[in-house]
Enzyme design. Structure first.
Site, PDB file in Angstrom:
ATOM      1  N   SER A  58      30.127 -41.539  73.595  1.00  0.00           N
ATOM      2  CA  SER A  58      28.985 -41.832  72.915  1.00  0.00           C
ATOM      3  C   SER A  58      27.968 -42.249  74.235  1.00  0.00           C
ATOM      4  O   SER A  58      26.943 -42.308  74.609  1.00  0.00           O
ATOM      5  CB  SER A  58      28.642 -42.677  72.171  1.00  0.00           C
ATOM      6  N   GLY A  95      32.143 -41.427  69.133  1.00  0.00           N
ATOM      7  CA  GLY A  95      32.582 -41.624  68.867  1.00  0.00           C
ATOM      8  C   GLY A  95      33.926 -41.375  68.752  1.00  0.00           C
ATOM      9  O   GLY A  95      35.646 -41.363  68.614  1.00  0.00           O
ATOM     10  N   ASN A 123      37.822 -46.110  73.023  1.00  0.00           N
ATOM     11  CA  ASN A 123      37.940 -46.149  71.295  1.00  0.00           C
ATOM     12  C   ASN A 123      38.861 -46.274  71.226  1.00  0.00           C
ATOM     13  O   ASN A 123      39.515 -47.199  70.131  1.00  0.00           O
ATOM     14  CB  ASN A 123      37.069 -45.269  70.699  1.00  0.00           C
ATOM     15  N   ASP A 206      21.593 -52.298  69.311  1.00  0.00           N
ATOM     16  CA  ASP A 206      22.534 -52.758  68.574  1.00  0.00           C
ATOM     17  C   ASP A 206      22.938 -53.480  69.025  1.00  0.00           C
ATOM     18  O   ASP A 206      24.797 -54.133  69.260  1.00  0.00           O
ATOM     19  CB  ASP A 206      23.824 -51.379  68.342  1.00  0.00           C
ATOM     20  N   HIS A 209      25.130 -49.976  72.892  1.00  0.00           N
ATOM     21  CA  HIS A 209      24.778 -48.423  73.430  1.00  0.00           C
ATOM     22  C   HIS A 209      23.646 -49.048  74.871  1.00  0.00           C
ATOM     23  O   HIS A 209      22.183 -49.901  74.424  1.00  0.00           O
ATOM     24  CB  HIS A 209      24.550 -47.381  72.817  1.00  0.00           C
TER      25      HIS A 209
END
Length: 230
Positions: A58, A95, A123, A206, A209
């Site tokens: 991402s 992701g 991840n 968030d 990012h």
């Protein structure tokens, strides 16, 4: 001491959602109906240009931003301003794990890169996957790229995982990227989000990012490592 604790908490928050966030707006992430990221259309009109392929998650995809705001597009603007004959292709997918990238690389290599930018692995760490899996998958991706172009130049973007996974895990995870770079004669960026992670002014609401401004800082770091390869 309190400032150190706050810094660790911010770093932890940066990584907690990195792999779990999914695109809210497909148009923003530029994914097509097959689930693959949409690569720059300029490739069809500039086939004589050399290719820089950005392959990641991402962060590379520019989560919730227009593709033109993500750092690969900013690199393209820099290339064009200096009249370099390169086309930067954004093959980021939100992701994505190293295993997912390994499964996707054949599709991406329909376009053969001259420079390959690998930004995967964070991840894996967030999910606490066995430490041997990530370098194995990343090496398999690199092998595929080298098979497609033995003369390819490779940049590996290092990432970090939160300290709650334990000192042993976090240190060994962080060592994966420079070790891979050394084994493959590649350039290594120690931490792609250095200067951005944990700074609320450079991240989306968030807290995970990068904003457009955050991507500008990432692009500057990437350019410092990419420029000498051109």
């Amino acid at each position: 001491m309190p400032s150190l604790i706050i810094k660790n908490i911010r770093v932890l928050l940066v990584f907690l959602l990195l792999g779990s966030c999914t695109p809210i707006n497909k148009e923003k992430t530029q994914e097509n109906q097959s689930g693959q990221p949409a690569m720059n259309e300029t490739i069809t009109s500039k086939e004589n240009r050399k290719i820089i392929l950005f392959f990641g998650n991402s962060i590379t995809a520019g989560y919730q931003l227009d593709m033109e705001q993500a750092f690969p597009a900013l690199i393209q603007k820099k290339l064009d301003s200096l009249d370099f004959g390169y086309t930067a292709i954004n093959a980021g997918l939100s992701g994505e794990t190293s295993a997912g990238g390994r499964g996707r690389i054949d599709w991406v290599l329909k376009t053969t890169p001259d420079i390959f930018f690998l930004e995967l692995g964070a991840n894996d760490g967030l999910r606490g996957l066995p430490l041997e899996e990530t370098p194995r998958n990343l090496q398999a991706i690199i092998d595929k790229v080298k098979e497609a172009n033995p003369e390819v130049k490779i940049i590996i973007a290092g990432m970090m995982v939160p300290p709650n996974l334990g000192d042993d895990y976090t240190s060994k995870f962080q060592a994966i990227f420079p070790e891979l770079a050394q084994e493959n004669d590649a350039v290594c960026i120690p931490f792609l989000l250095d200067g951005v992670a944990g700074n609320p002014e450079l991240n989306l609401p968030d807290g995970v990012h990068p904003t457009a401004e955050g991507h500008e800082i990432v692009a500057d770091m990437v350019w410092n490592h990419l420029g000498p390869l051109l």
